[in-house]
Design an enzyme around this catalytic site. Structure first.
Site, PDB file in Angstrom:
ATOM      1  N   LYS A 134       2.649   6.826  13.796  1.00  0.00           N
ATOM      2  CA  LYS A 134       3.036   5.545  13.200  1.00  0.00           C
ATOM      3  C   LYS A 134       4.290   5.652  12.336  1.00  0.00           C
ATOM      4  O   LYS A 134       5.078   4.728  12.213  1.00  0.00           O
ATOM      5  CB  LYS A 134       1.867   5.007  12.359  1.00  0.00           C
ATOM      6  CG  LYS A 134       2.107   3.639  11.733  1.00  0.00           C
ATOM      7  CD  LYS A 134       0.839   3.150  11.049  1.00  0.00           C
ATOM      8  CE  LYS A 134       1.051   1.796  10.391  1.00  0.00           C
ATOM      9  NZ  LYS A 134       1.892   1.862   9.180  1.00  0.00           N
ATOM     10  N   TRP A 157      15.887  -6.966   8.422  1.00  0.00           N
ATOM     11  CA  TRP A 157      16.099  -5.567   8.817  1.00  0.00           C
ATOM     12  C   TRP A 157      17.592  -5.249   8.800  1.00  0.00           C
ATOM     13  O   TRP A 157      17.998  -4.193   8.318  1.00  0.00           O
ATOM     14  CB  TRP A 157      15.513  -5.312  10.209  1.00  0.00           C
ATOM     15  CG  TRP A 157      15.551  -3.863  10.607  1.00  0.00           C
ATOM     16  CD1 TRP A 157      14.611  -2.909  10.363  1.00  0.00           C
ATOM     17  CD2 TRP A 157      16.606  -3.208  11.321  1.00  0.00           C
ATOM     18  NE1 TRP A 157      15.009  -1.694  10.873  1.00  0.00           N
ATOM     19  CE2 TRP A 157      16.232  -1.856  11.462  1.00  0.00           C
ATOM     20  CE3 TRP A 157      17.831  -3.632  11.855  1.00  0.00           C
ATOM     21  CZ2 TRP A 157      17.035  -0.918  12.120  1.00  0.00           C
ATOM     22  CZ3 TRP A 157      18.634  -2.706  12.503  1.00  0.00           C
ATOM     23  CH2 TRP A 157      18.234  -1.355  12.643  1.00  0.00           C
ATOM     24  N   PHE A 170      15.489  -9.923  17.014  1.00  0.00           N
ATOM     25  CA  PHE A 170      16.070  -8.735  17.639  1.00  0.00           C
ATOM     26  C   PHE A 170      17.320  -9.147  18.422  1.00  0.00           C
ATOM     27  O   PHE A 170      17.416 -10.291  18.884  1.00  0.00           O
ATOM     28  CB  PHE A 170      15.052  -8.089  18.593  1.00  0.00           C
ATOM     29  CG  PHE A 170      14.073  -7.180  17.919  1.00  0.00           C
ATOM     30  CD1 PHE A 170      14.145  -5.806  18.072  1.00  0.00           C
ATOM     31  CD2 PHE A 170      13.061  -7.704  17.115  1.00  0.00           C
ATOM     32  CE1 PHE A 170      13.237  -4.967  17.444  1.00  0.00           C
ATOM     33  CE2 PHE A 170      12.153  -6.880  16.486  1.00  0.00           C
ATOM     34  CZ  PHE A 170      12.242  -5.492  16.653  1.00  0.00           C
ATOM     35  N   ALA A 202      -6.578  -0.496   7.736  1.00  0.00           N
ATOM     36  CA  ALA A 202      -7.178  -1.797   8.028  1.00  0.00           C
ATOM     37  C   ALA A 202      -8.076  -1.777   9.257  1.00  0.00           C
ATOM     38  O   ALA A 202      -8.897  -2.665   9.426  1.00  0.00           O
ATOM     39  CB  ALA A 202      -6.094  -2.846   8.214  1.00  0.00           C
ATOM     40  N   ARG A 218       0.826  -1.205   0.000  1.00  0.00           N
ATOM     41  CA  ARG A 218       0.000   0.000   0.000  1.00  0.00           C
ATOM     42  C   ARG A 218       0.862   1.257   0.000  1.00  0.00           C
ATOM     43  O   ARG A 218       2.017   1.236   0.407  1.00  0.00           O
ATOM     44  CB  ARG A 218      -0.898   0.016   1.240  1.00  0.00           C
ATOM     45  CG  ARG A 218      -1.929  -1.087   1.284  1.00  0.00           C
ATOM     46  CD  ARG A 218      -2.690  -1.085   2.597  1.00  0.00           C
ATOM     47  NE  ARG A 218      -1.817  -1.405   3.715  1.00  0.00           N
ATOM     48  CZ  ARG A 218      -2.116  -1.154   4.994  1.00  0.00           C
ATOM     49  NH1 ARG A 218      -3.239  -0.568   5.308  1.00  0.00           N
ATOM     50  NH2 ARG A 218      -1.272  -1.480   5.956  1.00  0.00           N
TER      51      ARG A 218
END
Length: 556
Positions: free
Chosen positions: A105, A409, A381, A273, A94
């Site tokens: 956000k 990441w 992480f 959403a 999106r």
């Protein structure tokens, strides 16, 4: 440690025509927006209509937490990982909304070494699609108020106008307003309000329309108000659909960009959403399926919201058959669902992890209910311990779900190779028996109850008197045989954002239901979900700047 925007600014991007060449898209089908962005002409779909579709993989997640899960990052990293193992893949996601980008956000272009670029453009105005949607929506508002001002031949009841205005920004002061003040020349005074652009029915139509003609028909079907006699007023009664289609003609073409590793990315549409259906455009997904072996798409927030709507609304309308679903989770987020405080997230605690795992377990169960094989991607992480990671991997295995560690990441495509191999294995060895969770011919209450009980785990649903009155009106009009788009908090399976993990012994309250006739679904509103968000105490906008050199800082 470099920020996302710093990593993005160091990217070695290819000219967009070279990215298009990887997919066999020739220059005639590109509409350039500078060197690194282009729209792909809808004419290409006609050329590709007889080509077999590739595999469709949906990326979703556990219920989101402040600890972060990395769903979009995983989507992008998985597409890069697939290319690393010799598969052609497209990430189909999106477009970000300016509201969250300047709010709390942040952007939606991935993170670390799994991003789509040019990141700054994508998170800001991009190719202007959202501006076109905003303008098209507000044109209908202007035509509506003008019709009333010019004599109101349709007999529109100003007290029953259901079409608000929109703005692509978080601005709570605009939720409830009065328009038409200042005397007769300025229109008829009435109550009005603003929604955020991504909650607009035009956005939903934009993302579900098959082509420009379908968009025009759907716009004409929008109910904007009711007459004094109680009958609906459609956008076609205002003769709005032609002008709206004209405004939207360029926006309808999907946007082509690339990842940090030059993997093709198609970014198009962006409904939220928690208040809309949370999926990119159907056109973009269908085009991607024709162009690549694997299309990696996503649906917003957790699987109870985005994935449910992807399956029950988008896939139903588009005839899509997902081959696999990737559920993104982190040890930190699962511990948060198990009761850990922010300060405790980096400390090993298997009891909290076990309690929080119940949230992931329910999401796996839900995906399986739709008949789609699940792969769990554990976003690793540095604070995760081997004992914690082993616990999650083993529990997923016990549930029959493939589970892999993801380090995209930090490592980009290389960190997604194991995930890519798992996805290919599932797609090639497990059959998808996809089916929606309910029949659109069911009653409105039955459809909502099926979602609440089957997907959320609720004991039942309560409907307010206002909602029951609206349901009766929709049934009277004969518009009840449509899918349901639930507007619910993303933080919990329930309608109470404080009930984390896998809550039980709760009921869902539906306070109102809205008819989105053009989009083709009914929106059921629960809890305190707002269709116009507000900014936080310290908005992200306060830390965003552009330096004299042109360098952008603070955008994430």
């Amino acid at each position: 440690m470099k920020t996302d925007v710093q990593i993005a600014q160091e990217a070695k991007m290819l000219p967009i025509s070279q990215v298009a060449e990887k997919l066999g898209i020739n220059e005639d089908n590109l509409i350039h927006y500078g060197k690194y962005k282009a729209k792909v002409s809808l004419n290409l779909m006609e050329e590709l209509k007889d080509r077999e579709d590739g595999k469709l993989v949906l990326v979703t997640a556990i219920s989101p937490t402040p600890a972060g899960e990395g769903k979009t990052t995983t989507n992008i990293g998985l597409s890069m990982g697939l290319n690393k193992i010799g598969k052609t893949a497209i990430t189909a996601i999106r477009e970000p909304s300016l509201g969250p980008s300047f709010g709390i956000k942040g952007g939606a272009a991935g993170g670390g070494y799994a991003q789509v670029v040019p990141m700054e453009d994508i998170n800001l105005h991009f190719t202007g699609d959202f501006h076109a949607i905003t303008t098209a929506h507000n044109l209908i508002s202007a035509l509506l108020d003008n019709h009333i001002h010019q004599g109101n031949q349709l007999g529109i009841d100003p007290r029953r106008i259901v079409w608000k205005r929109v703005l692509d920004m978080n601005d709570r002061a605009l939720r409830n307003i009065v328009v038409g003040l200042g005397g007769k020349p300025n229109g008829v005074p009435r109550e009005d309000g603003f929604d955020i652009t991504v909650a607009s029915e035009i956005m939903a139509i934009f993302c579900l329309a098959k082509d420009l003609e379908d968009l025009k028909k759907r716009v004409g079907d929008i109910i904007v108000a009711y007459k004094f006699d109680g009958s609906p007023v459609f956008a076609r009664d205002l003769k709005a659909e032609g002008a709206v289609a004209l405004i939207m003609k360029d926006a309808m073409s999907p946007n082509l960009v690339q990842t940090l590793e030059n993997t093709p990315a198609i970014i198009h549409g962006g409904p939220f959403a928690n208040i809309a259906h949370g999926c990119n455009s159907l056109i973009a997904t269908q085009m991607s399926l024709k162009l690549a072996e694997y299309t990696i798409t996503e649906a917003g927030f957790g699987a109870d919201l985005g994935a449910e709507k992807f399956f029950d609304i988008k896939a139903r309308f588009g005839g899509l058959k997902p081959d696999a679903t990737v559920i993104v989770a982190t040890v930190r987020a699962l511990k948060h669902h198990g009761g850990a405080t922010k300060e405790e997230l980096g400390t090993e605690n298997l009891d909290q992890l076990a309690k929080g795992f119940e949230n992931l377990e329910k999401h796996i169960e839900n995906v399986n209910k739709f008949g789609v094989p699940a792969v769990v991607a554990i976003n690793r992480f540095p604070t995760d311990t081997e004992a914690e990671l082993d616990y999650v991997l083993n529990r997923c295995k016990e549930l029959g779900a493939e589970a892999v560690l993801s380090e995209i990441w930090a490592k980009g495509g290389d960190g997604g190779i194991e995930m890519a191999e798992a996805v290919v294995k599932v797609c090639e060895t497990k059959e998808s028996n996809f089916k929606p969770i309910y029949d659109v011919e069911d009653s409105i209450k039955t459809k909502i109850e099926k979602i609440a009980k089957e997907i959320y785990g609720a004991d039942g649903v309560d409907f307010t008197k206002k909602c029951q009155k609206e349901i009766a009106n929709i049934e009277k009009l004969g518009f009840d045989k449509m899918p349901i788009c639930m507007a619910k908090t993303q933080y919990s399976f329930s309608d109470d954002p404080t009930l984390l993990g896998r809550p039980s012994n709760f009921r869902i309250t539906v306070r109102d239901i809205r008819l989105s006739k053009g989009a083709g679904f009914l929106v059921a509103l629960t809890g305190d979900i707002m269709t116009m968000p507000g900014l936080p105490k310290v908005p992200a906008a306060n830390n965003i700047d552009i330096l004299p050199s042109g360098e952008i800082i603070g955008l994430f």
